[in-house]
Design a protein around this motif. Structure first.
Motif, PDB file in Angstrom:
ATOM      1  N   ILE A 165       0.786  -1.129  -0.049  1.00 32.28           N
ATOM      2  CA  ILE A 165      -0.050   0.016  -0.071  1.00 32.28           C
ATOM      3  C   ILE A 165       0.966   1.292  -0.140  1.00 32.28           C
ATOM      4  O   ILE A 165       0.478   2.265  -0.631  1.00 32.28           O
ATOM      5  CB  ILE A 165      -0.903   0.146   1.278  1.00 32.28           C
ATOM      6  N   ALA A 166       1.875   1.287   0.856  1.00 34.85           N
ATOM      7  CA  ALA A 166       2.829   2.488   0.789  1.00 34.85           C
ATOM      8  C   ALA A 166       3.668   2.534  -0.375  1.00 34.85           C
ATOM      9  O   ALA A 166       4.039   3.556  -0.699  1.00 34.85           O
ATOM     10  CB  ALA A 166       3.702   2.150   1.905  1.00 34.85           C
ATOM     11  N   GLN A 167       4.069   1.311  -1.095  1.00 32.21           N
ATOM     12  CA  GLN A 167       4.900   1.280  -1.925  1.00 32.21           C
ATOM     13  C   GLN A 167       4.713   0.184  -3.136  1.00 32.21           C
ATOM     14  O   GLN A 167       5.122  -0.877  -2.914  1.00 32.21           O
ATOM     15  CB  GLN A 167       6.398   1.129  -1.861  1.00 32.21           C
ATOM     16  N   PRO A 168       3.498   0.463  -3.872  1.00 34.13           N
ATOM     17  CA  PRO A 168       2.973  -0.448  -4.718  1.00 34.13           C
ATOM     18  C   PRO A 168       3.886  -0.921  -5.786  1.00 34.13           C
ATOM     19  O   PRO A 168       3.769  -0.593  -7.178  1.00 34.13           O
ATOM     20  CB  PRO A 168       1.753   0.179  -5.356  1.00 34.13           C
ATOM     21  N   THR A 169       5.113  -1.620  -5.625  1.00 34.72           N
ATOM     22  CA  THR A 169       5.913  -2.055  -6.532  1.00 34.72           C
ATOM     23  C   THR A 169       5.581  -3.619  -6.537  1.00 34.72           C
ATOM     24  O   THR A 169       4.921  -4.322  -6.063  1.00 34.72           O
ATOM     25  CB  THR A 169       7.364  -2.097  -6.115  1.00 34.72           C
ATOM     26  N   ASP A 170       6.201  -4.141  -8.159  1.00 33.62           N
ATOM     27  CA  ASP A 170       6.045  -5.412  -8.176  1.00 33.62           C
ATOM     28  C   ASP A 170       6.657  -6.384  -7.274  1.00 33.62           C
ATOM     29  O   ASP A 170       6.156  -7.400  -6.811  1.00 33.62           O
ATOM     30  CB  ASP A 170       6.516  -5.911  -9.766  1.00 33.62           C
ATOM     31  N   ALA A 171       7.925  -6.153  -6.707  1.00 31.02           N
ATOM     32  CA  ALA A 171       8.654  -6.723  -5.765  1.00 31.02           C
ATOM     33  C   ALA A 171       7.785  -6.874  -4.567  1.00 31.02           C
ATOM     34  O   ALA A 171       7.563  -7.883  -3.854  1.00 31.02           O
ATOM     35  CB  ALA A 171       9.889  -6.172  -5.539  1.00 31.02           C
ATOM     36  N   HIS A 172       6.885  -6.094  -4.101  1.00 29.06           N
ATOM     37  CA  HIS A 172       5.986  -5.802  -2.822  1.00 29.06           C
ATOM     38  C   HIS A 172       4.901  -6.751  -3.164  1.00 29.06           C
ATOM     39  O   HIS A 172       4.321  -7.426  -2.239  1.00 29.06           O
ATOM     40  CB  HIS A 172       5.822  -4.496  -2.293  1.00 29.06           C
ATOM     41  N   ARG A 173       4.354  -6.688  -4.383  1.00 27.06           N
ATOM     42  CA  ARG A 173       3.435  -7.384  -4.732  1.00 27.06           C
ATOM     43  C   ARG A 173       3.578  -8.937  -4.671  1.00 27.06           C
ATOM     44  O   ARG A 173       2.705  -9.773  -3.990  1.00 27.06           O
ATOM     45  CB  ARG A 173       2.743  -6.962  -6.273  1.00 27.06           C
ATOM     46  N   ARG A 174       4.792  -9.262  -5.207  1.00 32.10           N
ATOM     47  CA  ARG A 174       4.968 -10.813  -5.290  1.00 32.10           C
ATOM     48  C   ARG A 174       5.311 -11.108  -3.772  1.00 32.10           C
ATOM     49  O   ARG A 174       5.157 -12.297  -3.336  1.00 32.10           O
ATOM     50  CB  ARG A 174       6.042 -11.072  -6.198  1.00 32.10           C
ATOM     51  N   ALA A 175       5.948 -10.365  -2.970  1.00 29.48           N
ATOM     52  CA  ALA A 175       6.090 -10.700  -1.480  1.00 29.48           C
ATOM     53  C   ALA A 175       4.957 -10.771  -0.825  1.00 29.48           C
ATOM     54  O   ALA A 175       4.678 -11.720   0.174  1.00 29.48           O
ATOM     55  CB  ALA A 175       7.026  -9.526  -0.907  1.00 29.48           C
ATOM     56  N   ALA A 176       3.969  -9.831  -1.144  1.00 32.36           N
ATOM     57  CA  ALA A 176       2.380 -10.134  -0.466  1.00 32.36           C
ATOM     58  C   ALA A 176       1.915 -11.494  -0.732  1.00 32.36           C
ATOM     59  O   ALA A 176       1.341 -12.343  -0.044  1.00 32.36           O
ATOM     60  CB  ALA A 176       1.580  -9.143  -0.936  1.00 32.36           C
ATOM     61  N   MET A 177       2.269 -11.987  -2.131  1.00 31.33           N
ATOM     62  CA  MET A 177       1.458 -13.514  -2.476  1.00 31.33           C
ATOM     63  C   MET A 177       2.270 -14.553  -1.470  1.00 31.33           C
ATOM     64  O   MET A 177       1.595 -15.592  -1.175  1.00 31.33           O
ATOM     65  CB  MET A 177       1.594 -13.637  -3.940  1.00 31.33           C
ATOM     66  N   ALA A 178       3.565 -14.363  -1.363  1.00 33.22           N
ATOM     67  CA  ALA A 178       4.345 -15.240  -0.641  1.00 33.22           C
ATOM     68  C   ALA A 178       3.541 -15.438   0.704  1.00 33.22           C
ATOM     69  O   ALA A 178       3.445 -16.369   1.412  1.00 33.22           O
ATOM     70  CB  ALA A 178       6.089 -15.025  -0.760  1.00 33.22           C
ATOM     71  N   ALA A 179       3.644 -14.043   1.445  1.00 31.76           N
ATOM     72  CA  ALA A 179       2.986 -14.003   2.798  1.00 31.76           C
ATOM     73  C   ALA A 179       1.509 -14.614   2.777  1.00 31.76           C
ATOM     74  O   ALA A 179       1.142 -15.318   3.712  1.00 31.76           O
ATOM     75  CB  ALA A 179       3.210 -12.555   3.253  1.00 31.76           C
ATOM     76  N   ALA A 180       0.797 -14.272   1.816  1.00 34.95           N
ATOM     77  CA  ALA A 180      -0.510 -14.687   1.909  1.00 34.95           C
ATOM     78  C   ALA A 180      -0.505 -16.290   1.790  1.00 34.95           C
ATOM     79  O   ALA A 180      -1.399 -16.871   2.465  1.00 34.95           O
ATOM     80  CB  ALA A 180      -1.187 -14.473   0.295  1.00 34.95           C
ATOM     81  N   GLU A 181       0.224 -16.951   0.876  1.00 37.20           N
ATOM     82  CA  GLU A 181       0.143 -18.424   0.948  1.00 37.20           C
ATOM     83  C   GLU A 181       0.370 -19.103   2.407  1.00 37.20           C
ATOM     84  O   GLU A 181      -0.158 -19.933   2.661  1.00 37.20           O
ATOM     85  CB  GLU A 181       1.174 -18.931  -0.050  1.00 37.20           C
ATOM     86  N   LYS A 182       1.580 -18.490   2.937  1.00 38.61           N
ATOM     87  CA  LYS A 182       1.777 -18.770   4.264  1.00 38.61           C
ATOM     88  C   LYS A 182       0.681 -18.611   5.567  1.00 38.61           C
ATOM     89  O   LYS A 182       0.395 -19.285   6.313  1.00 38.61           O
ATOM     90  CB  LYS A 182       3.107 -18.170   4.882  1.00 38.61           C
TER      91      LYS A 182
END
Length: 195
Positions: A97-114
């Motif tokens: 939300i603070a920095q909508p980068t692709d790296a942060h987007r993919r990191a969110a997916m990894a966290a969502a899966e866990k």
């Protein structure tokens, strides 16, 4: 982060939103041809069609603002000391939300899966992943998410948030979360006529 992010986007009509959000029959019957979006949401809340009111709002808001709403609800539902995987999903969502980068987007997916997609925090982080960019692995050909994937994940996060506490308090939680989503919509003026 104390206020909703700003980006504004022209809303669809109530009738179009009812269709794309796939609202239930009872909620859709409340959508008269002349009803304004805020009045329609209030009618759904009055009829206790809470999940449909959440869906309507999730489909109404621009992606970033809807994700912010999902994150706030998930954070409230997760309590003061959430388990580490839940906290990681909330943190990953906040970072995007603070920095909508692709790296942060993919990191969110990894966290969502866990965290698990069936948790408020996991679903909020999943909504980030669907917000734009390829949903395929980085080395694979680009593949866009289905058009309304973000809205569906946001609706899931808010609904899971409302249902995650004491069942006796679910109605009040829904009312509170929906009021917050309406406030986000008002702040970014999505229901004001274009000038």
């Amino acid at each position: 982060m104390s206020t909703a992010p700003q980006s504004g986007k022209p809303p669809k009509t109530v009738a179009e939103l009812c269709q794309v959000a796939e609202l239930g029959e009872a909620a859709a019957q409340l959508a008269t041809p002349e009803i304004a979006a805020p009045d329609f949401i209030q009618a759904m809340v009055g009829a206790e069609e809470f999940p449909d009111a959440v869906k309507f709002l999730a489909f109404s808001l621009p992606k970033r603002e809807s994700i912010w709403w999902a994150w706030v609800c998930a954070r409230r539902a997760s309590g003061a000391t959430p388990p580490p995987v839940i906290k990681a999903a909330l943190d990953a969502t906040e970072k995007w939300i603070a920095q909508p980068t692709d790296a942060h987007r993919r990191a969110a997916m990894a966290a969502a899966e866990k965290a698990d997609f069936g948790t408020p925090a996991g679903c909020a982080a999943l909504s980030v992943f669907f917000s734009g960019g390829s949903v395929a692995p980085p080395e694979a050909p680009a593949l866009e998410a289905a058009e309304y994937s973000t809205a569906k994940a946001v609706a899931g996060a808010v609904t899971f948030s409302a249902l995650s506490g004491d069942p006796q308090g679910a109605s009040e939680a829904f009312r509170s979360f929906i009021a917050q989503g309406v406030e986000v919509a008002r702040k970014i003026r999505i229901w004001e006529p274009a000038s």
